[in-house]
Write a protein that holds these residues in place. Structure first.
Motif, PDB file in Angstrom:
ATOM      1  N   ASN A 340      23.606 -10.360 -19.379  1.00  0.00           N
ATOM      2  CA  ASN A 340      24.417 -11.131 -18.441  1.00  0.00           C
ATOM      3  C   ASN A 340      24.724 -10.423 -17.140  1.00  0.00           C
ATOM      4  OD1 ASN A 340      24.478 -13.090 -20.315  1.00  0.00           O
ATOM      5  ND2 ASN A 340      26.605 -12.778 -20.918  1.00  0.00           N
ATOM      6  N   THR A 342      23.146  -7.253 -15.912  1.00  0.00           N
ATOM      7  CA  THR A 342      22.179  -6.421 -15.213  1.00  0.00           C
ATOM      8  C   THR A 342      21.055  -7.272 -14.643  1.00  0.00           C
ATOM      9  OG1 THR A 342      20.736  -6.037 -17.091  1.00  0.00           O
ATOM     10  CG2 THR A 342      22.604  -4.557 -16.862  1.00  0.00           C
ATOM     11  N   ARG A 343      20.382  -6.696 -13.674  1.00  0.00           N
ATOM     12  CA  ARG A 343      19.271  -7.370 -13.034  1.00  0.00           C
ATOM     13  C   ARG A 343      18.146  -7.612 -14.050  1.00  0.00           C
ATOM     14  NH1 ARG A 343      18.110  -4.645  -7.432  1.00  0.00           N
ATOM     15  NH2 ARG A 343      20.274  -5.247  -7.136  1.00  0.00           N
ATOM     16  N   TYR A 344      17.959  -6.618 -14.913  1.00  0.00           N
ATOM     17  CA  TYR A 344      16.921  -6.743 -15.945  1.00  0.00           C
ATOM     18  C   TYR A 344      17.164  -7.980 -16.807  1.00  0.00           C
ATOM     19  CZ  TYR A 344      14.468  -5.606 -20.298  1.00  0.00           C
ATOM     20  OH  TYR A 344      13.683  -5.671 -21.413  1.00  0.00           O
ATOM     21  N   ARG A 346      18.909 -10.668 -16.083  1.00  0.00           N
ATOM     22  CA  ARG A 346      18.705 -11.878 -15.290  1.00  0.00           C
ATOM     23  C   ARG A 346      17.221 -12.196 -15.200  1.00  0.00           C
ATOM     24  NH1 ARG A 346      22.175 -13.589 -11.627  1.00  0.00           N
ATOM     25  NH2 ARG A 346      23.491 -13.401 -13.446  1.00  0.00           N
ATOM     26  N   HIS A 347      16.406 -11.146 -15.047  1.00  0.00           N
ATOM     27  CA  HIS A 347      14.971 -11.360 -14.926  1.00  0.00           C
ATOM     28  C   HIS A 347      14.369 -11.828 -16.248  1.00  0.00           C
ATOM     29  CE1 HIS A 347      14.744  -8.643 -11.114  1.00  0.00           C
ATOM     30  NE2 HIS A 347      15.473  -9.725 -10.966  1.00  0.00           N
ATOM     31  N   TYR A 349      15.866 -13.832 -18.388  1.00  0.00           N
ATOM     32  CA  TYR A 349      16.115 -15.278 -18.412  1.00  0.00           C
ATOM     33  C   TYR A 349      15.159 -16.003 -17.464  1.00  0.00           C
ATOM     34  CZ  TYR A 349      20.395 -15.129 -21.202  1.00  0.00           C
ATOM     35  OH  TYR A 349      21.289 -14.987 -22.220  1.00  0.00           O
ATOM     36  N   ALA A 350      14.956 -15.417 -16.286  1.00  0.00           N
ATOM     37  CA  ALA A 350      14.102 -16.081 -15.297  1.00  0.00           C
ATOM     38  C   ALA A 350      12.670 -16.210 -15.815  1.00  0.00           C
ATOM     39  CB  ALA A 350      14.123 -15.307 -13.980  1.00  0.00           C
ATOM     40  N   GLY A 352      11.725 -16.223 -18.891  1.00  0.00           N
ATOM     41  CA  GLY A 352      11.723 -17.189 -19.982  1.00  0.00           C
ATOM     42  C   GLY A 352      11.829 -18.620 -19.500  1.00  0.00           C
ATOM     43  N   GLY A 353      12.549 -18.822 -18.393  1.00  0.00           N
ATOM     44  CA  GLY A 353      12.734 -20.179 -17.888  1.00  0.00           C
ATOM     45  C   GLY A 353      11.530 -20.660 -17.109  1.00  0.00           C
ATOM     46  N   ASN A 354      10.968 -19.816 -16.252  1.00  0.00           N
ATOM     47  CA  ASN A 354       9.840 -20.215 -15.420  1.00  0.00           C
ATOM     48  C   ASN A 354       9.136 -18.944 -14.943  1.00  0.00           C
ATOM     49  OD1 ASN A 354       8.067 -21.170 -13.512  1.00  0.00           O
ATOM     50  ND2 ASN A 354       9.516 -22.587 -12.574  1.00  0.00           N
ATOM     51  N   ALA A 358       9.437 -16.660 -11.441  1.00  0.00           N
ATOM     52  CA  ALA A 358       9.839 -15.256 -11.489  1.00  0.00           C
ATOM     53  C   ALA A 358       8.803 -14.402 -10.754  1.00  0.00           C
ATOM     54  CB  ALA A 358       9.984 -14.808 -12.933  1.00  0.00           C
ATOM     55  N   GLY A 421      14.089 -18.930 -22.716  1.00  0.00           N
ATOM     56  CA  GLY A 421      15.023 -19.274 -21.652  1.00  0.00           C
ATOM     57  C   GLY A 421      16.457 -19.465 -22.086  1.00  0.00           C
ATOM     58  N   ARG A 422      16.675 -19.809 -23.339  1.00  0.00           N
ATOM     59  CA  ARG A 422      18.045 -20.068 -23.782  1.00  0.00           C
ATOM     60  C   ARG A 422      18.374 -19.235 -24.994  1.00  0.00           C
ATOM     61  NH1 ARG A 422      18.914 -25.215 -20.962  1.00  0.00           N
ATOM     62  NH2 ARG A 422      16.763 -25.293 -20.290  1.00  0.00           N
TER      63      ARG A 422
ATOM     64  N   LEU B  91      11.621 -22.826  -9.235  1.00  0.00           N
ATOM     65  CA  LEU B  91      12.984 -22.565  -9.692  1.00  0.00           C
ATOM     66  C   LEU B  91      12.957 -22.417 -11.205  1.00  0.00           C
ATOM     67  CD1 LEU B  91      14.971 -25.278  -7.709  1.00  0.00           C
ATOM     68  CD2 LEU B  91      14.742 -22.872  -7.138  1.00  0.00           C
ATOM     69  N   ALA B  92      13.842 -21.584 -11.737  1.00  0.00           N
ATOM     70  CA  ALA B  92      13.938 -21.457 -13.198  1.00  0.00           C
ATOM     71  C   ALA B  92      15.036 -22.413 -13.685  1.00  0.00           C
ATOM     72  CB  ALA B  92      14.272 -20.025 -13.586  1.00  0.00           C
ATOM     73  N   ASP B  93      14.636 -23.349 -14.532  1.00  0.00           N
ATOM     74  CA  ASP B  93      15.530 -24.409 -15.013  1.00  0.00           C
ATOM     75  C   ASP B  93      16.779 -23.898 -15.701  1.00  0.00           C
ATOM     76  OD1 ASP B  93      14.195 -26.519 -14.165  1.00  0.00           O
ATOM     77  OD2 ASP B  93      13.583 -27.286 -16.129  1.00  0.00           O
ATOM     78  N   ASN B  94      16.615 -22.788 -16.415  1.00  0.00           N
ATOM     79  CA  ASN B  94      17.732 -22.337 -17.249  1.00  0.00           C
ATOM     80  C   ASN B  94      18.756 -21.527 -16.466  1.00  0.00           C
ATOM     81  OD1 ASN B  94      15.789 -20.380 -16.879  1.00  0.00           O
ATOM     82  ND2 ASN B  94      16.276 -19.319 -18.766  1.00  0.00           N
ATOM     83  N   LEU B  95      18.456 -21.221 -15.216  1.00  0.00           N
ATOM     84  CA  LEU B  95      19.415 -20.472 -14.410  1.00  0.00           C
ATOM     85  C   LEU B  95      20.185 -21.425 -13.498  1.00  0.00           C
ATOM     86  CD1 LEU B  95      17.272 -17.380 -13.345  1.00  0.00           C
ATOM     87  CD2 LEU B  95      18.802 -17.619 -15.286  1.00  0.00           C
ATOM     88  N   LEU B 103      17.270 -15.000  -7.030  1.00  0.00           N
ATOM     89  CA  LEU B 103      16.322 -14.460  -8.005  1.00  0.00           C
ATOM     90  C   LEU B 103      15.394 -13.426  -7.367  1.00  0.00           C
ATOM     91  CD1 LEU B 103      15.502 -14.625 -10.906  1.00  0.00           C
ATOM     92  CD2 LEU B 103      13.862 -16.387 -10.314  1.00  0.00           C
ATOM     93  N   GLY B 110      21.461  -2.416  -9.954  1.00  0.00           N
ATOM     94  CA  GLY B 110      20.673  -2.953 -11.065  1.00  0.00           C
ATOM     95  C   GLY B 110      21.465  -3.034 -12.340  1.00  0.00           C
ATOM     96  N   TRP B 111      22.479  -2.178 -12.470  1.00  0.00           N
ATOM     97  CA  TRP B 111      23.256  -2.167 -13.711  1.00  0.00           C
ATOM     98  C   TRP B 111      24.454  -3.087 -13.673  1.00  0.00           C
ATOM     99  CZ3 TRP B 111      21.347  -0.507 -18.000  1.00  0.00           C
ATOM    100  CH2 TRP B 111      20.291   0.396 -17.942  1.00  0.00           C
ATOM    101  N   LEU B 112      24.854  -3.509 -12.489  1.00  0.00           N
ATOM    102  CA  LEU B 112      25.974  -4.437 -12.415  1.00  0.00           C
ATOM    103  C   LEU B 112      25.804  -5.268 -11.158  1.00  0.00           C
ATOM    104  CD1 LEU B 112      28.555  -5.192 -13.933  1.00  0.00           C
ATOM    105  CD2 LEU B 112      29.785  -3.728 -12.356  1.00  0.00           C
ATOM    106  N   MET B 113      25.437  -6.532 -11.360  1.00  0.00           N
ATOM    107  CA  MET B 113      25.197  -7.384 -10.202  1.00  0.00           C
ATOM    108  C   MET B 113      26.533  -7.838  -9.614  1.00  0.00           C
ATOM    109  SD  MET B 113      22.059  -9.670 -11.573  1.00  0.00           S
ATOM    110  CE  MET B 113      22.887 -10.166 -13.048  1.00  0.00           C
TER     111      MET B 113
END
Lengths: 479, 257
Positions: A340, A342-344, A346-347, A349-350, A352-354, A358, A421-422, B91-95, B103, B110-113
């Motif tokens: 939730n 970190t950038r890693y 987020r990526h 999820y991205a 996984g979603g599309n 990404a 993605g989820r 676009l990523a649907d789940n975000l 994105l 990188g460790w805390l957005m």
């Protein structure tokens, strides 16, 4: 990053300031509206882990009614320790499932880690003698190759862990429970690098790669332990206590304080920071209620677990929070934080979603794809430590049989999607609890394995049905 | 006329034996919407992809604010302030909206957005484009309509301090009301001083928002005309035949004689 001139040059937008257009973002909700919205979302098909939680409650009530022994303190603590191993494997699998991939080999690779760990202990750190020279050198070569592949993919953590495994194996470090646990995790990470390389760089479907590895690792375990052999680790106090020991009374309350206090600090901190920055957040009463509820549950659970729960209270004393609880909580916190914050994460999820989106956004998709297998394999190794400790020994069946399928089942029952993605790490914990309750409860009712398997399968099917129906409902609500 | 922001001079591009772009010259000016029209296979998307750094060009020069530049990767293009909104949105649907807009370029370490600053910036950008249809920037993209998604995709391109935005058929899959929203947005981008390139098959859309209409015919840029002085039928003739009266390619007889 500076604001674009595009923004500064704009004429002031219509009355009410720049952010007046976002109805939901700018009007803070009352408590009543927020609760109303929650139910509206539920009706719209966004169920989250609610079905799993309701199912868990229903199962607990049913087993309590059917068996006097189910909701006893001793059994509850035991149940958590029984389910912990698979739950931890499931937590790692969530990462893989988020990309829409699967790791069928997580179960047997955890068995390999358990076997190496136990061999190191049983053979006094002499892996060369334990494996025989040919197998040993192949093993070391495998770890070196894994480190090389990790460097090639620039997954530095995987490379470091693989090299630590090589070092521990080659140096013949004397047996030490902590070193052995580290070795298990390092071997897991190394195996994950190999899996990840084959899936993301060679481009084979993860189903095929991990199916082949599932069978391979099963053979490797058998090779390490030998037909009919068994490595006992009961005599190592630390290894045995991982899943069978408990924190001291002081430690238990300290854990309670850290867990409840930490949750409150994070949630309230974010809440008030958002309020201060003028961002909309949930109504304060709801946030306070959540924090209070978590604290109350933590205190209640700690209080219950610090009562002497021994079946023969006069002979032995068993009290304190089992060690597996802080282990699971720590992994849950770390896993959730990574996804939730970190950038890693987020990526992940991205991708996984599309995955195409990404890639265009400049994310290194193949690295992310490889790395989740390292995460999953490392988590599987931690799961292996826990379940081996619970059993007190490692045999050639370790991590085999249903381990993997139960772990995938746990993630899916909790609400993680198989299509990517989820999902959340918490889903693995909730789903793992559901499966542990089923297994333990039916065991107490003296049901044969046939019934346990049938019921477990049906629970999984039910979870998948709820997921599919809610998804359809959510899709229909959009139109 | 303002200074050219982006100039393409004599761009050639072949895929193996297929010569897709022949000496294409294109100028994009700040504050103008340049429509790029042409039949299927005329090379519109290839041209866009060359500018975006997805395809390397065989020959020709790209100038950005008068300076020759070399665009080898999408990142080079992004660094110059050239953003592309692709046909399939990316676009990523789940975000949610904020997560999609940032994105690959998340703020904070990188460790805390830094979620707060991203959320505010996303909201301000959408507000500056007068986007009113998105109720909350924390809505997942899967819950948005096609027009709203296109809006988010365009806003994402604007967020990056961009100078030139290339839009590949932004209204192709949209209904009437949603097309309206997106065209308004395209107009606003130009009003804010960006150079906008719009690829479209829809002549009504083109005439509504474009300042200049550039026609590609079989890989050649046959005409670059001000939209106000051009008629609908002229553009259609340029697209289908490569010429219209005195406009476009030279008549064959002029060549042969």
């Amino acid at each position: 990053m500076t604001d674009s001139p595009a923004k500064t040059e704009t004429p002031p937008p219509p009355v009410g300031g720049a952010i007046s257009d976002f109805g939901i973002d700018t009007t803070s909700q009352s408590t009543r509206e927020a609760i109303g919205n929650y139910f509206a979302r539920l009706r719209g098909g966004e169920l989250g882990s609610l079905p799993a939680l309701l199912g868990l409650a229903a199962l607990v009530i049913a087993f309590t009614a059917l068996s006097d022994n189910f909701l006893t303190l001793n059994n509850t603590a035991n149940l958590i320790a029984q389910g912990a191993g698979k739950m931890i494997i499931a937590m790692g699998l969530v990462y893989v499932l988020l990309l829409g991939e699967i790791d069928l080999s997580a179960g047997t690779l955890s068995g390999v880690c358990a076997a190496v760990m136990a061999m190191h202990y049983v053979r006094d750190g002499n892996l060369l003698g334990g494996m025989g020279s040919t197998v040993f050198y192949v093993f070391v070569l495998g770890m070196v190759v894994a480190a090389g592949l990790a460097i090639l993919m620039r997954i530095w953590a995987g490379a470091v862990l693989s090299l630590i495994a090589v070092a521990i194996a080659m140096l013949g470090v004397p047996p030490n429970a902590w070193i052995e646990m580290l070795l298990a995790v390092c071997v897991g990470a190394a195996i994950g690098c190999i899996t990840g390389f084959m899936v993301s760089k060679i481009g084979m479907p993860s189903f095929v790669v991990t199916l082949a590895l599932f069978i391979t690792w099963q053979g490797v375990i058998l090779q390490f332990i030998g037909e009919g052999g068994v490595f006992g680790i009961r005599t190592s106090p630390i290894l045995f206590n991982v899943a069978n020991g408990s924190l001291s009374l002081f430690g238990s309350w300290l854990l309670c304080l850290i867990a409840a206090g930490g949750y409150a600090a994070v949630v309230l901190g974010e809440h008030f920071r958002r309020l201060r920055k003028g961002l909309v957040t949930r109504p304060t009463p709801i946030v306070l209620f959540k924090v209070g509820a978590v604290a109350a549950i933590a205190i209640l659970a700690t209080w219950a677990l610090t009562i002497n729960r021994s079946p023969n209270p006069n002979l032995v004393t068993i009290q304190g929070v089992p060690y597996v609880v802080p282990i699971i909580l720590a992994l849950l916190v770390v896993g959730t934080y990574v996804l939730n914050r970190t950038r890693y994460g987020r990526h992940i999820y991205a991708v996984g979603g599309n995955a195409e989106a990404a890639r265009r956004a400049g994310i290194n998709v193949s690295k992310i794809r490889a790395s989740v297998f390292v995460v999953s394999a490392s988590a599987a190794a931690i799961g292996a430590i826990v379940y081996s400790s619970k059993a007190g020994s490692v045999d050639p069946q370790a991590g085999g049989l249903n381990t993997l399928l139960f772990a995938v089942g746990a993630a899916v029952i909790g609400g993680t999607s198989l299509f990517g993605g989820r999902g959340k790490v918490a889903h693995a914990v909730i789903g793992g609890l559901v499966l542990a309750v089923v297994e333990n409860g039916l065991g107490l009712l003296r049901q044969p394995a046939a019934v346990v398997n049938i019921v477990t399968g049906l629970v999984l099917l039910l979870a998948a049905t709820v997921d599919a129906l809610s998804r359809r409902r959510a899709a229909a609500a959009l139109r | 006329m303002t200074e050219p922001l982006l100039e393409l001079i004599g761009i050639n591009k072949s895929f193996g034996p297929v010569h897709v772009l022949h000496d294409v010259n294109l100028t994009v000016r700040a504050g103008e919407v340049t429509a790029l029209v042409g039949d299927n296979g005329a090379g519109k998307s290839t041209l866009i992809k060359c500018v975006a750094g997805i395809h390397p060009t065989d020959s020709g020069e790209v100038r950005f604010r008068g300076e020759p530049v070399h665009i080898h990767s999408p990142k080079d293009a992004a660094d110059l302030g050239i953003e592309v909104v692709y046909q399939d949105l990316a676009l990523a649907d789940n975000l949610d909206v904020v997560q999609n807009m940032f994105l690959g370029r998340e703020r904070g370490s990188g460790w805390l957005m830094d979620e707060f600053s991203m959320e505010r910036a996303a909201r301000e950008t959408l507000a500056s484009l007068s986007v009113r249809t998105v109720k909350s920037v924390r809505t997942p993209v899967s819950a948005l309509s096609g027009g709203q998604r296109q809006t988010v995709a365009i806003a994402k391109a604007v967020l990056w301090d961009s100078k030139v935005v290339l839009l590949d058929e932004p209204t192709a899959a949209l209904g009437v009301a949603q097309t309206r929203q997106v065209l308004d947005l395209v107009r606003r981008l130009a009003e804010q001083g960006l150079g906008v390139v719009l690829i479209s098959h829809n002549m009504a859309d083109v005439f509504e928002v474009a300042d200049r209409i550039c026609t590609l015919y079989l890989g050649r840029l046959v005409a670059d005309l001000p939209a106000k002085e051009t008629t609908h039928s002229q553009v259609v003739e340029l697209i289908t035949a490569g010429r219209s009266g005195e406009l476009g390619l030279a008549r064959p007889e002029h060549v042969t004689l």
